[in-house]
Design an enzyme around this catalytic site. Sequence first.
Site, PDB file in Angstrom:
ATOM      1  N   ASP A 193     -32.975  10.368  -6.216  1.00 39.86           N
ATOM      2  CA  ASP A 193     -33.984  11.245  -5.917  1.00 39.86           C
ATOM      3  C   ASP A 193     -34.893  10.580  -4.940  1.00 39.86           C
ATOM      4  O   ASP A 193     -35.122   9.338  -5.067  1.00 39.86           O
ATOM      5  CB  ASP A 193     -34.569  12.080  -6.947  1.00 39.86           C
ATOM      6  CG  ASP A 193     -33.725  12.871  -7.774  1.00 39.86           C
ATOM      7  OD1 ASP A 193     -32.522  13.370  -7.059  1.00 39.86           O
ATOM      8  OD2 ASP A 193     -34.010  13.409  -8.919  1.00 39.86           O
TER       9      ASP A 193
HETATM   10  N1  URA Z   1     -31.266  11.436 -12.442  1.00 41.75           N
HETATM   11  C1  URA Z   1     -31.834  12.177 -11.890  1.00 41.75           C
HETATM   12  O1  URA Z   1     -32.755  12.970 -12.369  1.00 41.75           O
HETATM   13  N2  URA Z   1     -32.697  11.682 -10.611  1.00 41.75           N
HETATM   14  C2  URA Z   1     -32.004  10.746 -10.094  1.00 41.75           C
HETATM   15  O2  URA Z   1     -32.485  10.102  -9.028  1.00 41.75           O
HETATM   16  C3  URA Z   1     -30.943  10.066 -10.642  1.00 41.75           C
HETATM   17  C4  URA Z   1     -30.534  10.611 -11.858  1.00 41.75           C
END
Ligand code: URA
Length: 233
Positions: free
Chosen positions: A105
């Site tokens: 993310d």
């Molecule tokens: N899980 C998440 O919630 N976000 C990420 O970036 C990676 C794994």
Amino acid sequence: MKFPCRLDKFVSHLTELPRTKVRGGIKRGYAQVNGEDVSKFDVSITQADEVTWQGERLHYLGKRYFMLNKPKGYVCANQDELHPTVFSLLDEPNLKDFHIAGRLDIDTTGLVLITNDGDWSHRITSPKHEKYKTYLVETQDPIEEHALEALRQGVQLHGEKALTKPAIAERLASYQLRLSIAEGKYHQVKRMLAAVGNKVVELHREQVGHILLEDSLEAGHYRPLSLEEIKLN
Ligand code: URA
């Protein structure tokens, strides 16, 4: 890129010029193959051929693999209208051929693997291969023992039928845990913590399969993977 391939495709790929421009250039005599002038654009090229374009040798670099320490604020996408992409941190030719083996993310930091080898990234990301990804997680509320146990056993994510697969969860401090998961569902770690009534405030990926983010690699920096790292996955 697959070999043998046509001369116009090879040149267009390496110079990043449109195929029509390349064809025009070939007709004008810009291309040589193994020292010979070539005027046909459908000549077949193998990796052993020496191709020059306007006097410069074109080197096909083959399959390449990088680890990047992703900073916050960068998106794991090839293009984005609003935010810089992780690709803007790489100074490499032919980036349009590359993809991310397991996205993070925008607000997550840490290990991102980038390659132009689709089979390799499939082995990393496909749930069938069950590669563990390890995250350092900071939470809003203290981490209770029963929440750790639930994460280990499997939790019900909002909108999913099956429970998450068993995870490895270790409390490092009241508000910090290390979580290893073998799946990669959308926002999985954040949703897992939500499922146990907590909230992720910081998320950092430390490891994917056998590949560990190198400590000395500063945020925003990247390096090629070693042969050993490539083979391990
Ligand atoms: N899980 C998440 O919630 N976000 C990420 O970036 C990676 C794994």
